[in-house]
Enzyme design. Structure first.
Site, PDB file in Angstrom:
ATOM      1  CD  GLU A 105      -2.947  -1.263   2.248  1.00  0.00           C
ATOM      2  OE1 GLU A 105      -2.860  -0.418   3.165  1.00  0.00           O
ATOM      3  OE2 GLU A 105      -3.786  -2.176   2.254  1.00  0.00           O
TER       4      GLU A 105
ATOM      5  CD  GLU B  93      -3.832  -6.241   2.916  1.00  0.00           C
ATOM      6  OE1 GLU B  93      -4.695  -5.455   3.387  1.00  0.00           O
ATOM      7  OE2 GLU B  93      -2.642  -6.231   3.278  1.00  0.00           O
TER       8      GLU B  93
END
Length: 372
Positions: free
Chosen positions: A182, A290
């Site tokens: 991320e 994810e």
């Protein structure tokens, strides 16, 4: 010698795409890499974080999984986390003991499943959590930085654990390793507003170099993992290079009510269109590394939202986040996969399991991903 011919000589088959980036990779890792390309054409593997360690209402019951409780089958992909290992701790940041994790990884691998591991290392500036965004951490751990020697110690802990993962025949278990994820967000010390693109690239490249070339960890496929993005340029702004990446991926979480807002499906689909196009150009695997909707309050989320977003695109796997149960003083069981068939999305999760383009462990095990 042409790549396809060379690969045929080495593997007894024609390669899909270019060779996996570690030229000393174990044979099981090379076979996994090439077999995952083939498997992308059949469907998307379903994964679950910490699937064997605990569920929404239980912990450490041998052979149990919330996914298995509902479907009768295990997830195809098992996600694990190394945060706090760099500190020499015995348990990770989600309280899973590393010794138990090693056993769970062995079990999933021996059944034919795929292992992916993330790492939320502490901020090296102050040793607070990965979510501490005090700036300067990335620069500090790079060669010449004030925390570089400490960081080498951290990487040694990571290397020791990865090298300790062994199958029944003593072979190293292949891992899809997903560090510094991320990176396009602003909530980690390696994030977009905390370090420069050049610093992030150097961090990723140094990590690969040290694990692969110094510590001789040759059972890894490296996953580049952003948050959601708008354009290919956004996705690639901090891309560390084709020579250190095997998988292109991003993370996406539902926040708005899909009954009145379809933006999640559209945005994820648009991202996947960009991602799969880039992967085809670069000869990389793809993943939704994810994904989730906490507590899944929408009955048709699995097939009507998530599966619709994928829409037959060549995605290797998706990983639903963990069924953490009660967190802190919360009176609600936090979960990203149903743990009971009577739950709101339980029936739809079974439909998701039965869909022809979703792959769970029984189907994946038949593919013998670690063999020619």
């Amino acid at each position: 010698m042409k790549k396809a011919v060379l690969c045929a000589l080495l593997l007894g088959t024609t390669c899909v795409g270019i060779a996996q980036q570690d030229k000393k990779a174990t044979k099981e890792t090379v076979h996994l890499y090439h077999n995952l390309f083939k498997l992308e054409k059949k469907g998307v593997m379903f994964g679950h974080q910490d699937a064997l360690a605990y569920g929404a209402t239980w912990k450490y019951q041998p052979g149990r999984s919330d996914v298995k409780d509902i479907t009768g089958d295990y997830p195809a992909v098992y996600g694990w986390e190394l945060g706090h290992l760099e500190q020499g701790a015995n348990v990770n940041l989600d309280t899973v003991p590393f010794d138990k994790m090693r056993g769970f990884i062995h079990d999933g691998y021996e059944r034919g499943g795929v292992i992916t591991i993330s790492w939320h290392g502490n901020n090296p500036i102050n040793n607070k959590s990965a979510w501490d965004v005090t700036p300067g951490g990335v620069k500090a751990v790079l060669p010449g930085g004030a925390k570089h020697d400490m960081f080498i110690g951290w990487l040694n802990h990571i290397a020791d654990f990865l090298l300790s993962l062994k199958g029944d025949k003593g072979e190293a278990i292949p891992v899809l390793f997903r560090p510094y994820h991320e990176l396009t967000g602003n909530w980690f010390w390696w994030g977009k507003n905390i370090c420069t693109p050049e610093e992030y690239k150097a961090l990723f490249r140094f990590t690969v170099h040290y694990l692969r070339d110094v510590r001789n960890v040759h059972n890894l496929l490296y996953v580049y993992n952003t948050s959601q993005f708008k354009t290919a340029s956004d996705f690639l702004e901090r891309y560390p290079g084709d020579d250190v990446v095997d998988v292109l991926s991003f993370d996406a979480y539902q926040s708005k009510n899909p009954a009145v807002d379809s933006s999640f499906t559209k945005d994820v689909h648009d991202n996947l269109v960009i991602l799969t196009s880039l992967a085809a150009q670069k000869h990389k695997l793809t993943a939704l590394a994810e994904v989730g909707y906490e507590n899944i309050p929408y009955a048709g989320w699995w097939t009507g939202v998530l599966l619709k977003a994928i829409d037959k695109l060549p995605v290797s796997y998706l990983l639903a986040w963990r069924n953490a149960g009660y967190i802190g003083n919360s009176t609600t069981l936090s979960h990203f996969v149903p743990y009971d068939k009577t739950q709101v999305s339980g029936a739809d999760f079974i439909r998701f399991y039965e869909a022809p383009n979703t792959l769970f462990e029984k189907e994946v095990a038949k593919e013998k991903l670690y063999a020619k």
